[in-house]
Design a protein around this motif. Structure first.
Motif, mmCIF file in Angstrom:
data_model
loop_
_atom_site.group_PDB
_atom_site.id
_atom_site.type_symbol
_atom_site.label_atom_id
_atom_site.label_comp_id
_atom_site.label_asym_id
_atom_site.label_seq_id
_atom_site.Cartn_x
_atom_site.Cartn_y
_atom_site.Cartn_z
ATOM 1 N N GLN A 1 0.821 -1.212 0.000
ATOM 2 C CA GLN A 1 0.000 0.000 0.000
ATOM 3 C C GLN A 1 0.857 1.265 0.000
ATOM 4 O OE1 GLN A 1 -2.582 -0.445 3.399
ATOM 5 N NE2 GLN A 1 -4.083 -1.677 2.265
ATOM 6 N N LEU A 2 2.089 1.169 0.519
ATOM 7 C CA LEU A 2 2.974 2.334 0.549
ATOM 8 C C LEU A 2 3.666 2.576 -0.789
ATOM 9 C CD1 LEU A 2 4.758 1.979 4.022
ATOM 10 C CD2 LEU A 2 2.727 3.324 3.447
ATOM 11 N N ALA A 3 3.913 1.503 -1.532
ATOM 12 C CA ALA A 3 4.648 1.623 -2.788
ATOM 13 C C ALA A 3 3.944 2.592 -3.745
ATOM 14 C CB ALA A 3 4.787 0.257 -3.441
ATOM 15 N N GLY A 4 4.711 3.555 -4.256
ATOM 16 C CA GLY A 4 4.176 4.522 -5.202
ATOM 17 C C GLY A 4 3.437 5.688 -4.586
ATOM 18 N N GLN A 5 3.320 5.712 -3.252
ATOM 19 C CA GLN A 5 2.629 6.803 -2.587
ATOM 20 C C GLN A 5 3.571 8.007 -2.438
ATOM 21 O OE1 GLN A 5 -0.612 7.038 -1.468
ATOM 22 N NE2 GLN A 5 -0.930 5.121 -2.584
ATOM 23 N N PRO A 6 3.021 9.228 -2.397
ATOM 24 C CA PRO A 6 3.866 10.401 -2.102
ATOM 25 C C PRO A 6 4.569 10.223 -0.768
ATOM 26 C CG PRO A 6 1.703 11.082 -2.882
ATOM 27 C CD PRO A 6 1.617 9.598 -2.638
ATOM 28 N N ILE A 7 5.774 10.737 -0.660
ATOM 29 C CA ILE A 7 6.559 10.526 0.560
ATOM 30 C C ILE A 7 5.874 11.111 1.784
ATOM 31 C CG2 ILE A 7 7.959 12.606 0.338
ATOM 32 C CD1 ILE A 7 9.197 9.117 1.453
ATOM 33 N N ASP A 8 5.113 12.208 1.617
ATOM 34 C CA ASP A 8 4.446 12.775 2.776
ATOM 35 C C ASP A 8 3.327 11.863 3.277
ATOM 36 O OD1 ASP A 8 2.975 13.337 0.486
ATOM 37 O OD2 ASP A 8 2.128 15.177 1.290
ATOM 38 N N VAL A 9 2.707 11.120 2.379
ATOM 39 C CA VAL A 9 1.683 10.150 2.789
ATOM 40 C C VAL A 9 2.330 9.002 3.546
ATOM 41 C CG1 VAL A 9 -0.007 8.460 1.944
ATOM 42 C CG2 VAL A 9 0.114 10.744 0.916
ATOM 43 N N VAL A 10 3.477 8.537 3.063
ATOM 44 C CA VAL A 10 4.206 7.462 3.742
ATOM 45 C C VAL A 10 4.633 7.913 5.140
ATOM 46 C CG1 VAL A 10 6.276 6.020 3.656
ATOM 47 C CG2 VAL A 10 4.981 6.469 1.567
ATOM 48 N N CYS A 11 5.142 9.137 5.244
ATOM 49 C CA CYS A 11 5.544 9.671 6.552
ATOM 50 C C CYS A 11 4.356 9.746 7.498
ATOM 51 C CB CYS A 11 6.178 11.048 6.381
ATOM 52 S SG CYS A 11 7.788 11.049 5.571
ATOM 53 N N GLN A 12 3.220 10.177 6.980
ATOM 54 C CA GLN A 12 2.023 10.281 7.813
ATOM 55 C C GLN A 12 1.623 8.920 8.365
ATOM 56 O OE1 GLN A 12 0.153 13.282 8.500
ATOM 57 N NE2 GLN A 12 -0.631 11.903 10.064
ATOM 58 N N ARG A 13 1.668 7.905 7.534
ATOM 59 C CA ARG A 13 1.281 6.569 7.986
ATOM 60 C C ARG A 13 2.278 6.015 9.009
ATOM 61 N NH1 ARG A 13 -1.057 3.742 2.392
ATOM 62 N NH2 ARG A 13 -2.819 5.188 2.156
ATOM 63 N N LEU A 14 3.549 6.274 8.767
ATOM 64 C CA LEU A 14 4.564 5.825 9.722
ATOM 65 C C LEU A 14 4.396 6.512 11.072
ATOM 66 C CD1 LEU A 14 7.762 5.740 7.481
ATOM 67 C CD2 LEU A 14 6.699 3.770 8.592
ATOM 68 N N THR A 15 4.253 7.814 11.053
ATOM 69 C CA THR A 15 4.151 8.536 12.324
ATOM 70 C C THR A 15 2.848 8.221 13.051
ATOM 71 O OG1 THR A 15 3.332 10.514 11.161
ATOM 72 C CG2 THR A 15 5.703 10.401 11.617
ATOM 73 N N ASP A 16 1.760 8.032 12.303
ATOM 74 C CA ASP A 16 0.498 7.654 12.954
ATOM 75 C C ASP A 16 0.649 6.338 13.711
ATOM 76 O OD1 ASP A 16 -0.793 9.887 12.010
ATOM 77 O OD2 ASP A 16 -1.893 8.859 10.423
ATOM 78 N N ALA A 17 1.447 5.438 13.166
ATOM 79 C CA ALA A 17 1.610 4.122 13.774
ATOM 80 C C ALA A 17 2.664 4.095 14.879
ATOM 81 C CB ALA A 17 1.983 3.092 12.706
ATOM 82 N N LEU A 18 3.663 4.972 14.802
ATOM 83 C CA LEU A 18 4.838 4.829 15.662
ATOM 84 C C LEU A 18 5.030 5.918 16.703
ATOM 85 C CD1 LEU A 18 7.440 3.715 12.946
ATOM 86 C CD2 LEU A 18 5.975 2.277 14.370
ATOM 87 N N VAL A 19 4.387 7.064 16.539
ATOM 88 C CA VAL A 19 4.615 8.172 17.477
ATOM 89 C C VAL A 19 3.771 7.981 18.734
ATOM 90 C CG1 VAL A 19 4.383 10.655 17.840
ATOM 91 C CG2 VAL A 19 5.250 9.789 15.662
ATOM 92 N N PRO A 20 4.398 8.035 19.915
ATOM 93 C CA PRO A 20 3.661 7.824 21.158
ATOM 94 C C PRO A 20 2.857 9.064 21.549
ATOM 95 C CG PRO A 20 5.918 8.375 21.664
ATOM 96 C CD PRO A 20 5.830 8.280 20.153
#
Length: 251
Positions: free
Chosen positions: A111-130
């Motif tokens: 689902q991340l492949a081909g996505q804009p980098i800001d979208v990928v960052c958003q998904r990562l931070t939503d999952a990992l930021v406490p």
């Protein structure tokens, strides 16, 4: 780049290590030193006026020795940063491989492949930021690290090899320390000449990057898929070493 425009800095009555950020919970903290930020902020003001690396080094010496309580205390302040950084390393390593671990965190490689980098960052931070007092700092550090290493092109998992993952980890830790220092400079930023702040911030960030590269890099050389606990330990040891180096900068 930084947060200097709105930063007020901590007061001298604020804890050296907030509970949510403590990497050594339960260990006693030293008594607060009165006006513990004075020497650091004064020296940083000198740096802002001169632009000299020697003056920045002196300011970092005061930051390590007095403002943060020394090498036995200062690196404890980044416990949440270490935890989230080890999560980031593990998830990115998974995405670089079969994606299995990332799937368990709700981050699907396909689902991340081909996505804009800001979208990928958003998904990562939503999952990992406490959800604690360091959330904004950690989110900002992750975003900056991903963009610095991978650029702004659409995300390609094939570019995420072990070297890239390690570079992202180093940049993440550098950005977290950078943000902390920028905030603690506080109102001293007003001493910078017009249009001088970006250059002062850039020089500070490059100084932090350089010292983290030489202290974190050797711990990761030749390693792949390092366990989370070891990544956490590597980051803590890195800042222990950084504080020791900075403490040696004289007045």
């Amino acid at each position: 780049m930084g947060t200097s425009a709105s930063s007020k800095g901590s007061g001298t009555d604020q804890s050296l290590v907030p509970p949510w950020a403590d990497d050594s919970p339960g260990e006693p903290l030293p008594d607060l030193e009165p006006k513990r930020f004075r020497a650091f902020r004064r020296a940083f003001g000198t740096y802002l006026k001169s632009g000299k690396q020697a003056d920045l080094d002196k300011a970092l010496g005061h930051y390590a020795r007095s403002a943060t309580g020394g090498r036995g205390v200062g690196p404890r302040r980044f416990g949440a940063v270490y935890t989230s950084g080890s999560d980031l390393y593990s998830v990115l390593s998974s995405i670089a491989g079969d994606g299995g671990l990332a799937d368990t965190r709700g981050i699907t490689k396909d689902q991340l492949a081909g996505q804009p980098i800001d979208v990928v960052c958003q998904r990562l931070t939503d999952a990992l930021v406490p959800p604690n007092g360091d959330a904004d700092k950690i989110r900002g550090a992750m975003n900056e690290a991903m963009i610095e290493v991978l650029g702004t092109a659409d995300f390609d998992p094939d570019r995420l090899d072990e070297d890239a993952v390690q570079r992202i980890l180093g940049e993440y830790l550098s950005q977290a320390v950078f943000q902390e220092i920028v905030e603690e400079v506080g109102g001293t930023w007003s001493q910078a000449a017009a249009n001088a702040t970006p250059g002062a911030e850039s020089r500070l960030l490059e100084t932090i990057r350089a010292i983290i590269e030489v202290t974190l890099g050797p711990q990761l050389d030749g390693r792949t898929n390092v366990p989370r606990a070891e990544i956490h330990s590597f980051m803590r040891k890195t800042l222990d070493d950084v504080w020791a180096i900075w403490e040696a900068h004289g007045d």
